[in-house]
Design an enzyme around this catalytic site. Structure first.
Site, PDB file in Angstrom:
ATOM      1  N   GLN A   1       0.826  -1.205   0.000  1.00 38.69           N
ATOM      2  CA  GLN A   1       0.000   0.000   0.000  1.00 38.69           C
ATOM      3  C   GLN A   1       0.864   1.260   0.000  1.00 38.69           C
ATOM      4  OE1 GLN A   1      -2.222  -0.890   3.567  1.00 38.69           O
ATOM      5  NE2 GLN A   1      -0.325  -1.499   4.583  1.00 38.69           N
TER       6      GLN A   1
ATOM      7  N   HIS B   1      -8.535   2.856  19.650  1.00 43.64           N
ATOM      8  CA  HIS B   1      -7.685   1.820  20.248  1.00 43.64           C
ATOM      9  C   HIS B   1      -8.222   1.293  21.563  1.00 43.64           C
ATOM     10  CE1 HIS B   1      -4.506   3.679  17.496  1.00 43.64           C
ATOM     11  NE2 HIS B   1      -4.867   2.522  16.987  1.00 43.64           N
TER      12      HIS B   1
ATOM     13  N   GLU C   1       1.122  -8.337  11.590  1.00 43.83           N
ATOM     14  CA  GLU C   1       0.913  -7.260  10.612  1.00 43.83           C
ATOM     15  C   GLU C   1       1.561  -7.677   9.299  1.00 43.83           C
ATOM     16  OE1 GLU C   1      -0.444  -3.909  10.289  1.00 43.83           O
ATOM     17  OE2 GLU C   1       0.337  -4.334   8.277  1.00 43.83           O
TER      18      GLU C   1
ATOM     19  N   ASP D   1       1.137 -12.787   7.097  1.00 46.69           N
ATOM     20  CA  ASP D   1      -0.263 -12.714   6.695  1.00 46.69           C
ATOM     21  C   ASP D   1      -1.139 -13.208   7.847  1.00 46.69           C
ATOM     22  OD1 ASP D   1      -2.785 -13.052   5.702  1.00 46.69           O
ATOM     23  OD2 ASP D   1      -2.199 -14.251   3.966  1.00 46.69           O
ATOM     24  N   GLY D   2      -2.000 -12.343   8.365  1.00 49.77           N
ATOM     25  CA  GLY D   2      -2.841 -12.690   9.504  1.00 49.77           C
ATOM     26  C   GLY D   2      -3.751 -13.868   9.234  1.00 49.77           C
TER      27      GLY D   2
ATOM     28  N   ASP E   1      -7.774  -5.482  13.560  1.00 47.17           N
ATOM     29  CA  ASP E   1      -7.611  -4.030  13.475  1.00 47.17           C
ATOM     30  C   ASP E   1      -7.146  -3.721  12.046  1.00 47.17           C
ATOM     31  OD1 ASP E   1      -6.937  -1.377  13.708  1.00 47.17           O
ATOM     32  OD2 ASP E   1      -5.397  -1.678  15.259  1.00 47.17           O
TER      33      ASP E   1
ATOM     34  N   THR F   1      -7.684  -2.183   7.830  1.00 49.04           N
ATOM     35  CA  THR F   1      -8.126  -1.054   7.011  1.00 49.04           C
ATOM     36  C   THR F   1      -9.552  -1.335   6.530  1.00 49.04           C
ATOM     37  OG1 THR F   1      -7.136  -2.187   5.121  1.00 49.04           O
ATOM     38  CG2 THR F   1      -5.774  -0.538   6.219  1.00 49.04           C
TER      39      THR F   1
ATOM     40  N   PRO G   1      -5.938  -5.149   0.356  1.00 52.26           N
ATOM     41  CA  PRO G   1      -5.392  -6.255   1.160  1.00 52.26           C
ATOM     42  C   PRO G   1      -6.328  -6.744   2.258  1.00 52.26           C
ATOM     43  CG  PRO G   1      -4.170  -4.197   1.563  1.00 52.26           C
ATOM     44  CD  PRO G   1      -5.067  -3.958   0.387  1.00 52.26           C
TER      45      PRO G   1
END
Lengths: 276, 276
Positions: free
Chosen positions: A32, A63, A107, A138-139, A156, A158, A163
């Site tokens: 990104q 948060h 992340e 990759d989560g 958490d 985007t 992605p």
């Protein structure tokens, strides 16, 4: 007013513009476009693909609210996973909680972590907490590889474009369910009840199919479209509305509190309509 | 996206822009610049001096929350006064309430009323309710001339600049106190807890000095700066937090409900700090 303005197209007919003092960082990562700008109104601001992710002034709302409701609903949230959240704000809140022993952050974009450490220290400070382990991966893969492992899993992410699309699917929620312990809790940021009604409806329907309990948490993030924001919660056993008030840890929070834990779960009728 | 965009400077470093379909009305009245535009995202929108007052899409939040908490806190709100609110949205909500017998609207700018009737019928419909009396006059004068008269007084004003400044003063609140019956309740829109902290602090301090009970009501209005908005309440006798849930009238509302009545009074710590 003169000066350089950053403008985000929040939806096809709505824009928010912030007067900027300085562009601190800009790069195209493998995933990104990543930028940090300093703004007059919100201080330093993290942008991914031109979309406001978090700002120094209002980050506490997002948060605290994505993490604290779940952490205080589970009686013993020892092991917690955050997918995304490379800025570190969510893991900072999780690490605050006395019952948390290990907090894992997965992340996909290591540059987000590095950039947050450099330009957003107030937010990324959590990344250096001894309880925290940061994995650049990759989560979705991490969740597949770790069954019956986490007491709480927080996504958490985007917005559901690029992605992050896979992080909003029923199939992914089923994998999350498997990665949770038998009494685990899942929370994800799930956009605006004014502008993303169909998305929220679909997510809540999926969660109702997969989890024993599904809830919507509301909070107000000034830099997000419309301000009002949702977090979707799926729980195998514990109901956030049935938590004993006195059992809620009193931590140093600016938006969340023992009372807000419950009031954030109260849905105005136009939001309640989105629930299955 | 091409097209004509309306931009509001919400604070020196923050702007909101809406893609417009059509400008329906524009005039310079004796008091302000009055316009109605049709927007892609929020539908028709009322502007005073270039500031968004209300829109077809989100008006329900503001109009329900400025009126319903007070109306359901007072056990018998027979006579209600609205100062400002010439669009009719607040009086529409008040007229809905079964216990209200007479609702008086005192708007200083008759052109706001006429324009709302022509271009915002969904909002101005309340102005034609048989319970409603519309007076084109100075609200401050009306309050001075009517002691011990109203059970509930609502100040539905513009921002504290220009014609509305006097509506945010302690002196005016003392006159409101006199115009209320011995168990009367006062509510006013009091801006954003993110961007107008000092204003809200000052108002709440004044209300605490003048009224037995002072509260802050929170609601989310997407077209206002930051989304999160406050309404300040002063009450001579009745505490909105001590209302019997079952006594709250169940009306056709989209944001307010029996549960929201109480959750809207729960203040996140960063807002609680503003209270005396």
């Amino acid at each position: 007013m003169k000066g350089l303005w950053f403008t985000e197209r929040q939806n096809p007919g709505l824009e928010i513009s912030c007067l900027t003092k300085k562009t601190l960082h800009w790069e195209k990562t493998d995933y990104q476009e990543l930028a940090v700008i300093d703004t007059e109104t919100f201080g330093r601001m993290l942008l991914l693909d031109g979309v406001i992710q978090t700002t120094i002034e209002d980050e506490f709302v997002y948060h605290e609210m994505i993490s604290m409701v779940a952490l205080n609903t589970h009686p013993n949230p020892e092991k917690v996973l955050v997918i995304g959240g490379g800025d570190g704000g969510t893991i900072r809140e999780i690490a605050k909680h006395p019952k948390v022993k290990e907090a894992v952050l997965v992340e996909i974009d290591g540059q987000v972590v590095e950039t947050a450490k450099k330009y957003l220290p107030e937010i990324s400070v959590g990344l250096d907490n001894p309880k925290v382990r940061v994995i650049i991966d990759d989560g979705i893969k991490h969740v597949q590889d770790n069954e019956n492992t986490y007491d709480v899993i927080i996504v958490d992410s985007t917005d559901p474009v690029g992605p992050a699309v896979g992080l909003f699917s029923g199939e992914f929620y089923r994998q999350i369910h498997k990665a949770l312990t038998p009494d685990g809790i899942f929370v994800a940021q799930t956009e605006s009840p004014f502008f993303n009604k169909d998305l929220i409806k679909g997510i809540q329907k999926d969660l109702a199919d997969i989890f024993a309990i599904n809830k919507l948490i509301l909070a107000n993030v000034p830099t997000y479209p419309g301000g009002l924001w949702t977090f979707s919660l799926g729980s195998k056993k514990y109901d956030p509305e049935k938590v004993e008030r006195e059992s809620i840890a009193e931590l140093d929070t600016k938006y969340y509190s023992r009372d807000v834990h419950f009031s954030a779960l109260v849905l105005p009728p136009f939001v309640k309509e989105l629930m299955p």
